[in-house]
Write an enzyme that holds these catalytic residues in place. Sequence first.
Site, short mmCIF file in Angstrom:
data_model
loop_
_atom_site.label_atom_id
_atom_site.label_comp_id
_atom_site.label_asym_id
_atom_site.label_seq_id
_atom_site.Cartn_x
_atom_site.Cartn_y
_atom_site.Cartn_z
N PHE A 46 43.41 41.35 43.54
CA PHE A 46 43.87 42.58 44.20
C PHE A 46 43.84 42.40 45.71
O PHE A 46 42.80 42.04 46.28
CB PHE A 46 42.98 43.76 43.81
CG PHE A 46 43.33 45.04 44.51
CD1 PHE A 46 44.57 45.64 44.32
CD2 PHE A 46 42.44 45.65 45.39
CE1 PHE A 46 44.92 46.82 44.98
CE2 PHE A 46 42.77 46.82 46.06
CZ PHE A 46 44.01 47.41 45.85
N GLU A 99 35.51 34.03 51.82
CA GLU A 99 34.15 34.58 51.84
C GLU A 99 33.51 34.31 53.19
O GLU A 99 32.57 34.99 53.58
CB GLU A 99 33.32 33.97 50.73
CG GLU A 99 33.66 34.55 49.37
CD GLU A 99 32.72 34.03 48.32
OE1 GLU A 99 31.64 34.59 48.20
OE2 GLU A 99 33.09 33.05 47.67
C1 BEZ Z 1 43.30 41.34 51.30
O1 BEZ Z 1 43.24 42.22 50.47
O2 BEZ Z 1 44.32 41.10 51.90
C2 BEZ Z 1 42.06 40.55 51.60
C3 BEZ Z 1 40.89 41.21 51.86
C4 BEZ Z 1 39.75 40.49 52.14
C5 BEZ Z 1 39.79 39.09 52.15
C6 BEZ Z 1 40.97 38.44 51.87
C7 BEZ Z 1 42.12 39.17 51.62
#
Ligand code: BEZ
Length: 235
Positions: A12, A103
């Site tokens: 997601f 991360e």
């Molecule tokens: C995103 O949903 O685009 C995302 C959020 C946190 C880390 C990586 C991607």
Amino acid sequence: MTSDVTEDLWLFGYGSLIWKPPPHFDLRVPGHVEGYVRRFWQASEDHRGTPEAPGRVVTLIDRSHWETLTDQHSDAPPTTWGAAYRIPGPHVAEVREYLDIREINGYSIQYTPFHVSEAFNATHDLPAPINCLVYVGLPDNPQFMGPQDLDSLAEHIVNSRGPSGENKDYLYGLDQALVELGEGSEDEHVHDLARRCRELEGRTSKDDDNQTETSIVGSELKRLGSTDEQEEIEK
Ligand code: BEZ
């Protein structure tokens, strides 16, 4: 008995993943998750800022925790809209390794039920909900900034940039991508911040329509075949 067959992965995206897809996906699905609030409360040292001058990107806050905080945007929609991507089993290990780099800079992995938009499912008939992997910057991660004064936050975003580009283009890209997801997908926190930034820049949203950074070409997402070709995923 063990099996060598790896299951598909569902991921997601609620930030830049909405308009910058991961490699190797074979299906992109608009929809929402529940129980979270999206906020520009995560510092970005690696994409929209630098370690010396971090920018601001989105994270998801557990709604029950957010309700204990004082936020100038005191309302939040009950659902957080974004896009879910299906990664076919044979590519999961490669994509997981690639995405887990995320991360760094504070994000952790969670799994959450994803609800497919009704309009999409009218023609696809996917199971609902779908268990999705999601990257969340938890309140105890060093990059988590907590509630921000909105004028200061907008000014900070307008003045920040990093290896992936201008922080404001990330905000404008997200604002635009949310509109395109479907009915009910708008997020007032994102939209109001975009309005404040445009005001600071002395630009109208019309001017910006021509300048928004996006990987969406027409209504089609640009699909790249390998992680070598793919621009690095950011928050
Ligand atoms: C995103 O949903 O685009 C995302 C959020 C946190 C880390 C990586 C991607």
